[in-house]
Structures are given as C-alpha cells and as structure tokens.
Scaffold this active site. Structure first.
Site, short mmCIF file in Angstrom:
data_model
loop_
_atom_site.label_atom_id
_atom_site.label_comp_id
_atom_site.label_asym_id
_atom_site.label_seq_id
_atom_site.Cartn_x
_atom_site.Cartn_y
_atom_site.Cartn_z
N ASP A 2 0.82 -1.20 0.00
CA ASP A 2 0.00 0.00 0.00
C ASP A 2 0.86 1.26 0.00
OD1 ASP A 2 -2.38 1.31 -0.05
OD2 ASP A 2 -2.80 1.13 2.09
N GLY A 3 0.38 2.30 -0.69
CA GLY A 3 1.02 3.61 -0.64
C GLY A 3 1.57 4.12 -1.95
N HIS A 19 3.07 3.24 -9.05
CA HIS A 19 2.99 1.82 -9.40
C HIS A 19 4.28 1.35 -10.06
CE1 HIS A 19 -1.11 1.97 -8.18
NE2 HIS A 19 -1.55 2.64 -9.22
N GLU A 49 -11.77 -5.38 -5.41
CA GLU A 49 -12.29 -4.02 -5.28
C GLU A 49 -11.51 -3.01 -6.12
OE1 GLU A 49 -13.76 -6.58 -2.39
OE2 GLU A 49 -11.63 -6.02 -2.59
N ASN A 50 -10.29 -3.37 -6.51
CA ASN A 50 -9.48 -2.44 -7.31
C ASN A 50 -10.06 -2.20 -8.70
OD1 ASN A 50 -6.29 -3.53 -5.91
ND2 ASN A 50 -7.59 -1.81 -5.34
N TRP A 51 -11.00 -3.03 -9.12
CA TRP A 51 -11.66 -2.77 -10.39
C TRP A 51 -12.46 -1.47 -10.36
CZ3 TRP A 51 -10.12 -5.29 -14.47
CH2 TRP A 51 -9.63 -6.60 -14.37
N ARG A 173 -6.01 -2.15 8.09
CA ARG A 173 -7.24 -2.88 7.76
C ARG A 173 -6.87 -4.09 6.92
NH1 ARG A 173 -7.38 2.04 5.08
NH2 ARG A 173 -7.17 1.93 2.81
N SER A 175 -8.66 -5.42 4.24
CA SER A 175 -8.92 -5.21 2.81
C SER A 175 -9.18 -6.52 2.06
CB SER A 175 -7.77 -4.43 2.15
OG SER A 175 -7.71 -3.12 2.66
N GLU A 186 -0.18 -12.63 12.74
CA GLU A 186 0.33 -11.43 13.41
C GLU A 186 0.38 -10.32 12.36
OE1 GLU A 186 1.19 -11.14 16.66
OE2 GLU A 186 0.54 -13.21 17.00
#
Length: 228
Positions: A2-3, A19, A49-51, A173, A175, A186
């Site tokens: 992420d980020g 990216h 969900e990235n769609w 989260r 996701s 963990e």
C-alpha cells in the site's frame, strides 16, 4: 503493498509513477524473503475491489504487471521460486496477461525453493463463497463439514495459514485479504510507503514477528507452566 498513489502524490507525479516505482520494491522483498529462509510469500497486487479504480489506471496496471512478469521470469526461475497466482477470475483481465500468469506458473512449477503467491484479482470473501459452492457441488452433508474439510476447498489448499501480514503505509485494515488464512496471523503496519519499502524494512518486520508470543487463544507459556 500500500502507498503507491501517496508516494507519487508527494512528489507531484501521476499515480502511475508510484505503481512503476513499486516494481523494485517487489523484487527487493522477494529476494529478502528468500534469503531470510521464508518458505511462503504472498504479495497482494490487485484486489477484486481495485476494479473500481479509474479505467485508465487499471489499464496501466494490467500493462505494467505483464511487463514485470515477463521481465523477471528468468530471475524467479533461477532463484528456485515457485510462482502461483491467486484469483485471476475476472473476464476483464486481458487474455495475454492471464496467459503470462499461466506460463510463469508452469515454468516455475518444478521449483522447490520459496513459493511466491501473487494475489491478483483476489478477494477473501469470494474465496470463501467459492469453497462453499465447491462443498455443495461435492454433495458433502452439512454435518460432515469441518474447518479442515472447508479449507481443502479453498484455492491452493496446500498453502499454510498466514503467520505474518505486513501492510505498508500505516493503513490498518484487512482489505479482504486471504480472510480464512489470516485468522491467527500477526500484523505489522510500517509507516513507510510501499515504493520506499526495502529489504531492511522487511527484516525489521520479521524481527518484530519473532519477538511476539503467539498464543492462538491460549495462555502465555509461563502461565501454562505455572498451572501444570
């Protein structure tokens, strides 16, 4: 992982630049994991969900991932890494990319080093629904369904439960990631954005994991000892 978008935004660059920068991080992390003796590594590259992202960004990601797969296939083969792709069910995935995934999986299927699972078009809820459908199709009576049997109907049932989840950029989260497999994982949430994440950061996360007392719902080892 992420980020990427925030990394680009902070540099006044388009999101696609983030990216693109993520490629080096992915390879660095794979090498660090292999060198550290990690036997199973999963990278969450693209979720169901990235769609929902803008079409231009999705198209760019599809092209970029294809370039990355083709570019690094010789390295992955030489390192003895077995590659698998979790998901890849949506018909919107370009046929050429899906074929490259299949080709890389076939090329590295005989490797016996680390197993690299790339979650692409992956959704933990979808995996659970598909496992339930598989059980229903098999005609298994409801009273015979156990957690172990259910897990055998998930994709890649030989994959062990996840020990450690690293989510970069400080977001905290799940996701929709491997929901069944992360039940007792963990979690570590480094603040560093994914394009800046390097081998040293990965090793810091491993050290943090090794310092933890994994109880799996039980008591600390010392307390168990006191009660015996």
């Amino acid at each position: 992982m992420d980020g990427n978008g925030r990394w680009a935004q902070r540099r006044s660059l388009p999101r696609t630049a983030g990216h693109q920068a993520a490629e080096a991080t992915a390879i660095d992390t794979i090498e660090a994991a292999r060198s550290a003796g990690v036997e199973w590594l999963s990278l969450y590259a693209f979720s169901t969900e990235n769609w929902n992202r803008p079409g231009a960004e999705v198209d760019y990601l599809m092209r970029l991932v294809r370039q990355v797969v083709r570019k690094h296939a010789p390295l992955l083969l030489a390192r003895g890494i077995r590659c698998r792709f979790l998901g890849v069910a949506d018909p919107r995935i370009p046929r050429e990319l899906a074929r490259d995934f299949d080709d890389l999986a076939t090329l590295t299927s005989g490797n016996r080093g680390m197993t690299l699972t790339v979650a692409f078009d992956h959704g933990g809820r979808r995996d659970i629904v598909e496992a339930a459908r598989s059980l229903i199709r098999s005609g298994t009576p409801a009273e015979e369904v156990t957690e172990r049997l259910f897990a055998e109907h998930l994709p890649f049932p030989d994959t062990p439960d996840v020990d450690l989840v690293i989510r970069t950029s400080g977001e905290q989260r799940i996701s929709n990631f491997m929901l069944w497999k992360v039940a007792y994982a963990e979690w570590v949430f480094p603040e560093v954005l994914w394009p800046d994440f390097r081998a040293a950061d990965f090793l810091d996360c491993l050290h943090a994991y090794r310092r933890r007392d994994r109880r799996f719902g039980g008591l600390p080892h010392q307390e168990n000892g006191d009660q015996r």
